[in-house]
Design an enzyme around this catalytic site. Structure first.
Site, short mmCIF file in Angstrom:
data_model
loop_
_atom_site.label_atom_id
_atom_site.label_comp_id
_atom_site.label_asym_id
_atom_site.label_seq_id
_atom_site.Cartn_x
_atom_site.Cartn_y
_atom_site.Cartn_z
N CYS A 9 45.11 -36.03 -26.16
CA CYS A 9 45.28 -35.68 -27.57
C CYS A 9 45.47 -34.18 -27.66
CB CYS A 9 44.11 -36.18 -28.42
SG CYS A 9 42.50 -35.45 -28.05
N ASN A 12 41.25 -32.56 -27.16
CA ASN A 12 40.40 -33.22 -26.16
C ASN A 12 38.92 -33.18 -26.56
OD1 ASN A 12 39.57 -32.92 -22.58
ND2 ASN A 12 39.85 -34.76 -23.79
N ARG A 15 39.77 -37.56 -30.32
CA ARG A 15 40.36 -38.87 -30.03
C ARG A 15 40.36 -39.24 -28.55
NH1 ARG A 15 45.84 -37.41 -32.94
NH2 ARG A 15 45.14 -35.43 -32.09
P1 4NP Z 1 41.65 -34.15 -31.15
O1 4NP Z 1 41.32 -33.39 -32.52
O2 4NP Z 1 43.07 -33.76 -30.78
O3 4NP Z 1 41.55 -35.57 -31.50
O4 4NP Z 1 40.64 -33.68 -30.14
C1 4NP Z 1 41.40 -31.98 -32.64
C2 4NP Z 1 40.31 -31.23 -32.32
C3 4NP Z 1 40.38 -29.85 -32.44
C4 4NP Z 1 41.53 -29.26 -32.90
C5 4NP Z 1 42.63 -30.03 -33.20
C6 4NP Z 1 42.57 -31.40 -33.07
N1 4NP Z 1 41.58 -27.85 -33.06
O5 4NP Z 1 42.59 -27.36 -33.59
O6 4NP Z 1 40.63 -27.14 -32.66
#
Ligand code: 4NP
Length: 156
Positions: A9, A12, A15
């Site tokens: 994702c 990390n 999801r």
């Molecule tokens: P993930 O969600 O891709 O599902 O882990 C996110 C977590 C953090 C960030 C973006 C998406 N971020 O911009 O820090």
């Protein structure tokens, strides 16, 4: 050599740690290795988001030992299957691929439920807590299908 599967994702922390935990719980450990990574670098070395940890725990999974890492080109050689959570992850990962063999390893995870529809797992990071429950449900459904197929494709 185990069959290696990578969940990807953006961060990390939300999801792909859930996807890693769910798929690993449905596969025999002797034959399959499941890992996860993010296309971004913000959360290298971090534990999964508290809300992902809590959602996993509600469903009997412990993902607290996972640590964030960034997707790297070498993952194309290490892993046999690369599942991405959304179309933006797909573009970012494909951009790093150096040949067709690499590209062919990459698939959108929800295409296992909705073939060729290219549906995203929505990013729950900025949303309400119940976003994590719906993400869990879709990942669980996808991983059930993926695990059955992996087990049948890799039985001798
Ligand atoms: P993930 O969600 O891709 O599902 O882990 C996110 C977590 C953090 C960030 C973006 C998406 N971020 O911009 O820090």
């Amino acid at each position: 050599m185990p069959v290696k599967i990578l969940m990807v994702c953006l961060g990390n922390i939300c999801r792909s740690p859930l996807a890693e935990g769910i798929l690993a719980s449905k596969l025999p450990k002797e034959k399959f290795f499941v890992d996860s990574a993010g296309t971004g670098s913000w959360h290298i070395g971090h534990s999964p988001d508290k809300r992902s940890i809590a959602t996993a725990q509600k469903n009997g999974l412990n993902i607290t030992n996972q640590k964030g890492r960034q997707f790297s080109r070498t993952d194309f050689d290490t892993f046999d299957y690369i599942f991405v959570m959304d179309n933006s992850n797909y573009r970012d990962v494909i951009h790093l691929a150096q040949n067709e063999t690499h590209k062919n390893k990459v698939q959108l995870i929800l295409n296992s439920i909705f073939p060729d529809e290219n549906v995203d797992v929505p990013d729950p990071y900025y949303g309400a807590t119940n976003g994590f429950d719906s993400v869990y449900q879709m990942l669980d459904e996808a991983c059930e299908i993926i695990a059955k197929k992996l087990i049948s494709d890799h039985s001798e």
